[in-house]
Design a protein around this motif. Structure first.
Motif, PDB file in Angstrom:
ATOM      1  N   SER A 516       0.811  -1.214   0.000  1.00  0.00           N
ATOM      2  CA  SER A 516       0.000   0.000   0.000  1.00  0.00           C
ATOM      3  C   SER A 516       0.846   1.267   0.000  1.00  0.00           C
ATOM      4  O   SER A 516       0.331   2.372  -0.159  1.00  0.00           O
ATOM      5  CB  SER A 516      -0.901   0.014   1.237  1.00  0.00           C
ATOM      6  OG  SER A 516      -0.115   0.163   2.427  1.00  0.00           O
ATOM      7  N   GLY A 517       2.144   1.111   0.207  1.00  0.00           N
ATOM      8  CA  GLY A 517       3.029   2.266   0.317  1.00  0.00           C
ATOM      9  C   GLY A 517       3.220   2.749   1.737  1.00  0.00           C
ATOM     10  O   GLY A 517       4.044   3.632   1.987  1.00  0.00           O
ATOM     11  N   GLU A 518       2.466   2.192   2.671  1.00  0.00           N
ATOM     12  CA  GLU A 518       2.605   2.563   4.075  1.00  0.00           C
ATOM     13  C   GLU A 518       3.591   1.621   4.772  1.00  0.00           C
ATOM     14  O   GLU A 518       3.741   0.461   4.374  1.00  0.00           O
ATOM     15  CB  GLU A 518       1.247   2.487   4.781  1.00  0.00           C
ATOM     16  CG  GLU A 518       0.226   3.497   4.262  1.00  0.00           C
ATOM     17  CD  GLU A 518       0.683   4.923   4.480  1.00  0.00           C
ATOM     18  OE1 GLU A 518       1.200   5.216   5.582  1.00  0.00           O
ATOM     19  OE2 GLU A 518       0.557   5.726   3.542  1.00  0.00           O
ATOM     20  N   PRO A 519       4.274   2.097   5.824  1.00  0.00           N
ATOM     21  CA  PRO A 519       5.220   1.239   6.534  1.00  0.00           C
ATOM     22  C   PRO A 519       4.536   0.013   7.146  1.00  0.00           C
ATOM     23  O   PRO A 519       3.408   0.091   7.638  1.00  0.00           O
ATOM     24  CB  PRO A 519       5.778   2.146   7.634  1.00  0.00           C
ATOM     25  CG  PRO A 519       5.559   3.539   7.132  1.00  0.00           C
ATOM     26  CD  PRO A 519       4.280   3.482   6.343  1.00  0.00           C
ATOM     27  N   VAL A 520       5.215  -1.122   7.090  1.00  0.00           N
ATOM     28  CA  VAL A 520       4.779  -2.320   7.787  1.00  0.00           C
ATOM     29  C   VAL A 520       5.170  -2.134   9.253  1.00  0.00           C
ATOM     30  O   VAL A 520       6.359  -2.057   9.569  1.00  0.00           O
ATOM     31  CB  VAL A 520       5.439  -3.583   7.212  1.00  0.00           C
ATOM     32  CG1 VAL A 520       5.016  -4.817   8.009  1.00  0.00           C
ATOM     33  CG2 VAL A 520       5.113  -3.745   5.734  1.00  0.00           C
ATOM     34  N   PRO A 521       4.223  -2.044  10.168  1.00  0.00           N
ATOM     35  CA  PRO A 521       4.580  -1.769  11.571  1.00  0.00           C
ATOM     36  C   PRO A 521       5.577  -2.779  12.111  1.00  0.00           C
ATOM     37  O   PRO A 521       5.437  -3.990  11.926  1.00  0.00           O
ATOM     38  CB  PRO A 521       3.233  -1.872  12.299  1.00  0.00           C
ATOM     39  CG  PRO A 521       2.204  -1.579  11.254  1.00  0.00           C
ATOM     40  CD  PRO A 521       2.758  -2.162   9.982  1.00  0.00           C
ATOM     41  N   GLY A 522       6.608  -2.253  12.760  1.00  0.00           N
ATOM     42  CA  GLY A 522       7.585  -3.099  13.424  1.00  0.00           C
ATOM     43  C   GLY A 522       8.706  -3.617  12.550  1.00  0.00           C
ATOM     44  O   GLY A 522       9.614  -4.273  13.052  1.00  0.00           O
ATOM     45  N   LEU A 523       8.685  -3.331  11.239  1.00  0.00           N
ATOM     46  CA  LEU A 523       9.659  -3.936  10.328  1.00  0.00           C
ATOM     47  C   LEU A 523      10.558  -2.871   9.695  1.00  0.00           C
ATOM     48  O   LEU A 523      10.077  -1.914   9.091  1.00  0.00           O
ATOM     49  CB  LEU A 523       8.949  -4.735   9.236  1.00  0.00           C
ATOM     50  CG  LEU A 523       9.849  -5.525   8.274  1.00  0.00           C
ATOM     51  CD1 LEU A 523      10.692  -6.561   9.028  1.00  0.00           C
ATOM     52  CD2 LEU A 523       9.013  -6.212   7.191  1.00  0.00           C
ATOM     53  N   TYR A 524      11.858  -3.084   9.840  1.00  0.00           N
ATOM     54  CA  TYR A 524      12.883  -2.235   9.224  1.00  0.00           C
ATOM     55  C   TYR A 524      13.797  -3.114   8.378  1.00  0.00           C
ATOM     56  O   TYR A 524      13.839  -4.328   8.549  1.00  0.00           O
ATOM     57  CB  TYR A 524      13.724  -1.531  10.297  1.00  0.00           C
ATOM     58  CG  TYR A 524      13.024  -0.445  11.080  1.00  0.00           C
ATOM     59  CD1 TYR A 524      13.320   0.891  10.848  1.00  0.00           C
ATOM     60  CD2 TYR A 524      12.094  -0.757  12.063  1.00  0.00           C
ATOM     61  CE1 TYR A 524      12.703   1.905  11.578  1.00  0.00           C
ATOM     62  CE2 TYR A 524      11.470   0.234  12.799  1.00  0.00           C
ATOM     63  CZ  TYR A 524      11.781   1.569  12.552  1.00  0.00           C
ATOM     64  OH  TYR A 524      11.161   2.560  13.275  1.00  0.00           O
ATOM     65  N   ALA A 525      14.573  -2.472   7.502  1.00  0.00           N
ATOM     66  CA  ALA A 525      15.568  -3.217   6.724  1.00  0.00           C
ATOM     67  C   ALA A 525      16.725  -2.290   6.388  1.00  0.00           C
ATOM     68  O   ALA A 525      16.564  -1.073   6.281  1.00  0.00           O
ATOM     69  CB  ALA A 525      14.967  -3.785   5.442  1.00  0.00           C
ATOM     70  N   ALA A 526      17.903  -2.895   6.213  1.00  0.00           N
ATOM     71  CA  ALA A 526      19.096  -2.129   5.867  1.00  0.00           C
ATOM     72  C   ALA A 526      20.064  -3.022   5.115  1.00  0.00           C
ATOM     73  O   ALA A 526      19.996  -4.247   5.178  1.00  0.00           O
ATOM     74  CB  ALA A 526      19.756  -1.565   7.127  1.00  0.00           C
ATOM     75  N   GLY A 527      20.986  -2.389   4.402  1.00  0.00           N
ATOM     76  CA  GLY A 527      21.991  -3.126   3.651  1.00  0.00           C
ATOM     77  C   GLY A 527      21.460  -3.625   2.327  1.00  0.00           C
ATOM     78  O   GLY A 527      20.499  -3.101   1.760  1.00  0.00           O
ATOM     79  N   GLU A 528      22.086  -4.691   1.835  1.00  0.00           N
ATOM     80  CA  GLU A 528      21.782  -5.190   0.493  1.00  0.00           C
ATOM     81  C   GLU A 528      20.358  -5.682   0.360  1.00  0.00           C
ATOM     82  O   GLU A 528      19.752  -5.588  -0.716  1.00  0.00           O
ATOM     83  CB  GLU A 528      22.774  -6.305   0.141  1.00  0.00           C
ATOM     84  CG  GLU A 528      22.747  -6.724  -1.305  1.00  0.00           C
ATOM     85  CD  GLU A 528      23.849  -7.706  -1.651  1.00  0.00           C
ATOM     86  OE1 GLU A 528      23.833  -8.235  -2.774  1.00  0.00           O
ATOM     87  OE2 GLU A 528      24.729  -7.960  -0.786  1.00  0.00           O
ATOM     88  N   VAL A 529      19.767  -6.217   1.440  1.00  0.00           N
ATOM     89  CA  VAL A 529      18.393  -6.716   1.358  1.00  0.00           C
ATOM     90  C   VAL A 529      17.417  -5.590   1.030  1.00  0.00           C
ATOM     91  O   VAL A 529      16.330  -5.835   0.484  1.00  0.00           O
ATOM     92  CB  VAL A 529      18.012  -7.433   2.673  1.00  0.00           C
ATOM     93  CG1 VAL A 529      17.727  -6.439   3.785  1.00  0.00           C
ATOM     94  CG2 VAL A 529      16.826  -8.366   2.479  1.00  0.00           C
ATOM     95  N   SER A 530      17.789  -4.351   1.311  1.00  0.00           N
ATOM     96  CA  SER A 530      16.957  -3.191   0.988  1.00  0.00           C
ATOM     97  C   SER A 530      17.473  -2.454  -0.242  1.00  0.00           C
ATOM     98  O   SER A 530      17.139  -1.284  -0.445  1.00  0.00           O
ATOM     99  CB  SER A 530      16.890  -2.222   2.174  1.00  0.00           C
ATOM    100  OG  SER A 530      18.153  -1.643   2.434  1.00  0.00           O
ATOM    101  N   GLY A 531      18.274  -3.140  -1.060  1.00  0.00           N
ATOM    102  CA  GLY A 531      18.891  -2.446  -2.182  1.00  0.00           C
ATOM    103  C   GLY A 531      19.815  -1.346  -1.692  1.00  0.00           C
ATOM    104  O   GLY A 531      20.018  -0.353  -2.381  1.00  0.00           O
ATOM    105  N   PHE A 532      20.368  -1.543  -0.473  1.00  0.00           N
ATOM    106  CA  PHE A 532      21.218  -0.565   0.205  1.00  0.00           C
ATOM    107  C   PHE A 532      20.474   0.726   0.511  1.00  0.00           C
ATOM    108  O   PHE A 532      21.076   1.777   0.695  1.00  0.00           O
ATOM    109  CB  PHE A 532      22.491  -0.284  -0.597  1.00  0.00           C
ATOM    110  CG  PHE A 532      23.310  -1.515  -0.865  1.00  0.00           C
ATOM    111  CD1 PHE A 532      23.088  -2.272  -2.004  1.00  0.00           C
ATOM    112  CD2 PHE A 532      24.278  -1.919   0.025  1.00  0.00           C
ATOM    113  CE1 PHE A 532      23.834  -3.415  -2.246  1.00  0.00           C
ATOM    114  CE2 PHE A 532      25.033  -3.064  -0.206  1.00  0.00           C
ATOM    115  CZ  PHE A 532      24.806  -3.815  -1.346  1.00  0.00           C
TER     116      PHE A 532
END
Length: 567
Positions: A516-532
């Motif tokens: 939906s374009g809204e943040p998934v509550p409680g979930l973050y990502a960083a590094g290569e898994v997020s396309g950096f």
């Protein structure tokens, strides 16, 4: 409840769970514990592999207008770097549309450029990181001013290579573990993100049997139990898909044609991309799946650590580059110019390999092998020995090892003998010696006066005009067939898998966005898994020195934002 979880929310095992103990995971964890949070750091590998893929890297970092650049007379600026980044990235998937795949990627790019021009260097320097004074010139482009590539040298080699980048963050995390603020959960493979009411609140998976596998080697996948851990925040920092050739082929960009039947592998086997699909199943949006970064100058490692282990050559522009049939590549098929452009040329050739043709004089000065283990002086932080190996020695020992034992190498005293060896290695008479000789002699004929129509010779002269390249990276212009520069060398270059450029779409805080374009509550990502960052901060192409930097920046952003959310 886990050890060290006092202070976590009721029913939770910690304030946050970080999935993946590579560089981005270490940085995010360090930021969380600096803010007083308690963290569970979960990884499927044994403790020996702490630091992940970053440990094996050359340690290159992109800075803008650095002291090292200024000392070398390099005039860089945020404006020039921004122009280079955006022309290289080629963002074209809804940059101005909040629902577009490139919307957040482009915003991450702008934020990263500000970081690289600002506090990135002082932040790392304050943690004890330092750099080789000679700035490297990667991805030079070789096309028009609005084309891809770095207009100036920006590649700063870390003293200590990849381990030198990992070291300060590993120390911060280990110190926090010693006083109970971090709990390591090695050999814990996450199979699912648990959710309640649409919010991510933990992880579930299998406990793998203990393993004494040395760093980088495959570890057992035998499951001996199950686990479930709870926390109000989960940060995914699990890396990309570079070791899974089937997954690479499934996501291969259509505009590059049929995926290669044969590739070699630039990352350990644990870089399997599993958490991309697992996060998607929990509601995350995965974007730019077909963007990836594979090198075209890969050699089979004579002493492999992981399956299919390949090493990348970082070459200056003197080596001639031919397709599998012995036809010299047109622009941009010049070493150090345009990785993705050269990959496209190779794909059009109908073969999965290509050839460098050079001589001993060139390989002695111009070849740098990517990887911490291939640069022992730099990795042990012996700058004097490193510079001596580049300035005064014959063939550097790691390069000499490939010359002696590398299966992709052919060495000969004359061109006919060289071509015969190339055809034997390829298993077919694909190259005609007379045709190859004609092309090399035409090139050599352009060396005799200061004028030329050969783009590659222009590039060599451009390289020699930069003091850093002239000192340690580029051989004075000469004829390839000059007997005094011999023997001749041919190297079969293979496609080497490496980086995932797409990934989980995140906002500038590292919060993972849903469909939906809204943040998934409680979930973050960083590094290569997020396309950096943002699901693809590099777009289609990378400027180099931006992968470790992307782990650092996105890990810091996600860690700080998660710490603020859990205050």
């Amino acid at each position: 409840m886990s050890p060290g979880s006092a202070g976590a929310a009721p029913g939770a095992d910690a304030d946050a769970i970080v999935v993946g103990a590579g560089l981005a995971g270490l940085v995010a964890t360090a930021e969380l514990v600096a803010a007083g949070r308690r963290v569970l750091l979960v990884d499927q590998e044994p403790e020996a592999s702490l630091g992940g893929q970053a440990f094996w890297s050359l340690g290159g970092l992109l800075f803008i207008d650095s002291p090292e650049q200024r000392a070398a007379g390099i005039k860089d600026s945020l404006e020039l770097a921004r122009a280079d980044w955006f022309s290289t990235a080629g963002f074209d998937r809804g940059v101005d549309d909040p629902a577009g795949e490139d919307h957040w990627a482009a915003r991450w790019a702008e934020a990263y450029l500000q970081f690289a021009n600002g506090e990135k260097r002082s932040w790392l320097s304050g943690l004890g990181v330092s750099w080789v004074p000679v700035v490297g010139w990667a991805e030079r482009g070789g096309q028009l001013a609005d084309g891809p590539g770095n207009s100036v040298p920006r590649f700063h080699l870390t003293l200590g290579t990849g381990p030198g980048v990992v070291e300060p963050f590993e120390k911060l995390v280990r110190d926090a573990a010693a006083d109970g603020r971090v709990t390591f959960r090695f050999r814990h493979r996450v199979d699912e993100l648990s959710t309640t009411g649409g919010a991510v609140d933990g992880v579930r998976g299998g406990v793998l049997e203990p393993s004494d596998a040395p760093r980088g080697t495959p570890s057992s996948r035998t499951e001996i139990g199950k686990f479930e851990l709870r926390a109000p925040i989960v940060i995914v920092t699990s890396g990309g898909i570079g070791a899974d050739h089937d997954l690479i082929r499934a996501n291969w960009p259509s505009w590059l044609g049929t995926p290669p039947a044969r590739m070699i592998t630039g990352v350990p086997a644990h870089v399997d991309g599993r958490m991309l699909g697992i996060s998607e199943a929990a509601g995350a949006r995965l974007v730019n799946r077909d963007r990836m970064w594979h090198y075209t100058e890969g050699m089979i490692n004579h002493s492999p650590i992981w399956p299919g282990h390949g090493i990348r050559v970082l070459a200056a522009p003197s080596s001639l580059w031919f397709d599998a049939n012995g036809r010299r590549f047109p622009n941009p098929g010049v070493p150090s110019y345009d990785t993705l452009g050269t990959l496209e040329l190779i794909q059009r050739s109908g073969h999965d390999h290509s050839w460098f043709v050079l001589n001993k004089r060139i390989i002695d000065k111009e070849f740098v092998l990517s990887g911490s283990e291939q640069n022992p002086e730099l990795t042990r932080k012996d700058l004097a020995a490193y510079l001596a190996s580049r300035l005064f020695h014959d063939t550097p020992p790691p390069v000499k090892a490939f010359l002696d034992d590398g299966e992709d190498f052919v060495v000969a005293d004359d061109l006919d003998e060289l071509v015969a060896g190339m055809n034997r290695l390829a298993g077919a008479d694909l190259i005609d010696a007379a045709e190859l000789r004609a092309q090399v002699e035409l090139r050599d004929g352009q060396v005799d006066n200061p004028f030329t129509k050969d783009l590659q010779i222009m590039g060599v002269r451009n390289s020699l005009a930069y003091v850093g390249d002239s000192l340690v990276r580029t051989t004075p212009l000469h004829k390839i067939l000059d007997p005094a520069a011999g023997p001749l060398i041919a190297i079969r270059m293979n496609i080497l898998t490496r980086k995932t450029l797409g990934g989980l779409q995140t906002d500038l805080s590292g919060r993972v966005l849903g469909t939906s374009g809204e943040p998934v509550p409680g979930l973050y990502a960083a590094g290569e898994v997020s396309g950096f960052g943002g699901g693809g901060v590099h777009g289609y192409r990378a400027l180099e020195g931006t992968f470790l930097g992307g782990c650092l920046f996105s890990g810091r952003q996600a860690g700080r934002a998660a710490a603020a959310e859990s205050a």
